[in-house]
Design an enzyme around this catalytic site. Structure first.
Site, PDB file in Angstrom:
ATOM      1  N   SER A  88      -7.618  -9.875   2.225  1.00  0.00           N
ATOM      2  CA  SER A  88      -6.975 -10.023   1.081  1.00  0.00           C
ATOM      3  C   SER A  88      -7.901  -9.359  -0.072  1.00  0.00           C
ATOM      4  CB  SER A  88      -6.196 -11.150   0.567  1.00  0.00           C
ATOM      5  OG  SER A  88      -5.176 -11.020  -0.206  1.00  0.00           O
ATOM      6  N   GLU A 102       3.303  -9.061   6.489  1.00  0.00           N
ATOM      7  CA  GLU A 102       2.363  -9.623   5.511  1.00  0.00           C
ATOM      8  C   GLU A 102       3.192 -10.485   4.543  1.00  0.00           C
ATOM      9  OE1 GLU A 102      -1.014  -9.174   5.273  1.00  0.00           O
ATOM     10  OE2 GLU A 102      -1.607  -7.624   6.375  1.00  0.00           O
ATOM     11  N   HIS A 129       0.813 -12.759   5.895  1.00  0.00           N
ATOM     12  CA  HIS A 129      -0.566 -12.627   5.077  1.00  0.00           C
ATOM     13  C   HIS A 129      -1.486 -13.610   5.329  1.00  0.00           C
ATOM     14  CE1 HIS A 129      -3.135 -10.702   2.283  1.00  0.00           C
ATOM     15  NE2 HIS A 129      -3.070 -11.606   1.577  1.00  0.00           N
TER      16      HIS A 129
END
Length: 518
Positions: A207, A322, A422
């Protein structure tokens, strides 16, 4: 040695779990043995960025006498919220520039590969000592693991005319990236004493941590500090034409508005405010990287397009769904699909012409379209762009993946319904399935073993392939090949959807020129 008796006394006081001291350029450290691995917690790599050092480049650590115990994690940097659902908010302090080291080495100068982790959290939260990121399991595979804290939010990225005026480089912002670079310089100077090879350093992150990896590859200030790069679900390759406030002048304007929002009329007043007050007001508007002369003199896209990036092998990818981790799908409706998209998105991304690539005729289709749109816009396109740019202008190989596996997140858990959302790969990357009492299957354990093998092989040789692992072919442009991390693991094309092509076309139009390798 002058600290020998102090080291012996510390060892005796620490008990049988203590390890032999390691000497750094600031002093000696005493870690803790954990089975075959020794961990050094809370190691300072820069002076506390407090008082007059707030919003300045990191300064060297003050040396200490004797042996410093490195057996407790230090507070995280000041932040808003948490980086993972269900995570307990960490203790925080502005005195937060510390790292942690896990090493399997029993002697200095063992020349093991080094993996330096930058945690994610949207540049607004995250912790280098969160248990999910502990390096104990990876270190058992014969690598030294380092996790790094860096300044967050406005403390890490504020640009302001007064900061620019006081800087000898006529720049401001990117203090978080300066912290990361300072940590890498510490690794280069000191990691040999922990058994690591300073000439074989892999940076990796997820991320915002992966965004940092892409930025460090583009930064001339980070050149030579790492030899490989792993990015999981994050990069910064969007055109500045749709993000003008990433340029210094726009970022400074946002900084002035931010200062007013927290009641500060000058830089001096900002430096006197408690850290907690700085996380209020328009803090999110100044929590992003800045194109400025000192650390990031050009946009990453331009650096890569011209071949000016750190040309190292890269292992990069994203997760199939995600957006399931952060989109409230129950609120997604076909009738208001465009109107419900974030208002801060540039207008072209909310236009019906663009959204035609994401059909949303009924509510069920709209939910799937929203997952695909946010997955590809925020993660998939960037990772595809990163792969194409490095393949086109670099000599370091590219290995591209998509994580397609749905972990067994149980009902009632904070991750329920995520699927391959995610962050879902993190339990497998760090081989920390044992940290959660979830109904892990043999397939999950196989996948964790395979991913751990790929990541550490890559750190060791610059190529993830190795004995007993499914072959992972190099990316050669366009739609692949990519490795699909699932049960089974298999290579195949990257699904380059109509939506990803629409994003690519829109960004090319914004730049006024086609993508370098499209």
């Amino acid at each position: 040695m002058r600290w020998g008796w102090l080291a012996l006394a510390a060892l005796m006081a620490a008990g049988p779990a203590a390890a032999a001291p390691v000497t750094t350029d600031a002093g000696a450290l005493l870690g803790v043995r954990d089975g075959p691995v020794t961990v050094y917690k809370g190691v300072p790599f820069a002076a506390p960025p407090v008082g007059e050092l707030r919003w300045r480049p990191p300064r060297p650590v003050a040396a200490w006498a004797g042996v410093r115990r490195a057996d407790a994690f230090t507070p995280a940097c000041p932040q808003v919220g948490v980086s993972m659902p269900g995570e307990a908010p960490p203790r925080t302090s502005e005195d937060c520039l510390y790292l942690n080291v896990w090493t399997p080495a029993r002697r200095p100068r063992a020349a093991l590969p080094v993996m330096v982790w930058f945690p994610g959290g949207g540049f607004t939260n995250g912790s280098a000592s969160m248990p999910l990121y502990w390096g104990d399991r990876l270190a058992r595979r014969g690598v030294v693991v380092v996790t790094v804290a860096y300044r967050l939010g406005p403390l890490g990225f504020l640009a302001h005319p007064e900061l620019t005026a006081e800087s000898p480089d006529h720049s401001s912002g990117n203090y978080a990236l300066m912290d990361q670079i300072a940590a890498l310089r510490w690794v280069k100077r000191n990691i040999g004493g922990f058994g690591g090879d300073p000439a074989r350093v892999t940076i990796f992150g997820q991320s915002a941590g992966a965004m940092s990896v892409s930025l460090l590859m583009a930064s001339p200030a980070a050149r030579g500090l790492f030899q490989r790069a792993i990015g999981e679900s994050g990069a910064v390759f969007e055109p500045l034409e749709i993000a003008p406030n990433y340029r210094l002048a726009g970022a400074e304007q946002d900084g002035v508005a931010y200062a007013a929002s927290v009641g500060a009329r000058s830089l001096a007043e900002l430096r006197r405010l408690p850290a907690a007050d700085l996380l209020k007001g328009k803090a999110f508007s100044v929590s992003h990287p800045v194109i400025e002369p000192q650390v990031l003199p050009e946009a990453p896209y331009d650096a890569f397009r011209q071949g000016r990036q750190s040309d190292v092998p890269v292992l990069i990818g994203f997760n199939a769904e995600e957006a399931r981790a952060f989109v409230d799908l129950g609120a997604v409706k076909a009738a208001s699909f465009a109107a419900d998209l974030p208002s801060f998105w540039p207008a072209p991304l909310r236009s019906e012409g663009f959204l035609a690539a994401y059909p949303h005729a009924d509510d069920a289709a709209a939910r799937q379209a929203r997952i695909a749109l946010e997955t590809e816009l925020r993660f998939g396109w960037d990772m595809w762009a990163w792969a194409r740019l490095q393949h086109a202008t670099g000599r370091g190989g590219v290995w591209l993946y998509r994580f397609d596996h749905a972990p067994p997140f149980p009902p009632g858990s904070p991750q329920a319904g995520w699927g391959a959302g995610h962050g879902a790969e993190l339990w497998y990357v760090f081989d920390h399935l044992g940290q959660e009492p979830w109904p892990w299957r043999p397939a999950d354990r196989r996948l964790a073993d395979i991913i751990g093998g790929y990541w550490t092989n890559f750190a060791r040789t610059g190529d993830p392939n190795g004995p007993g692992l499914p072959p992972w072919p190099r990316y050669d442009g366009g739609d692949g090949p990519a490795l699909h991390l699932d049960d089974p693991v298999a290579a195949g094309p990257l699904p380059v959807t109509r939506g990803m092509k629409a994003i690519d076309d829109l960004y090319s139009f914004a730049r006024g020129k086609p993508f370098a390798a499209h």
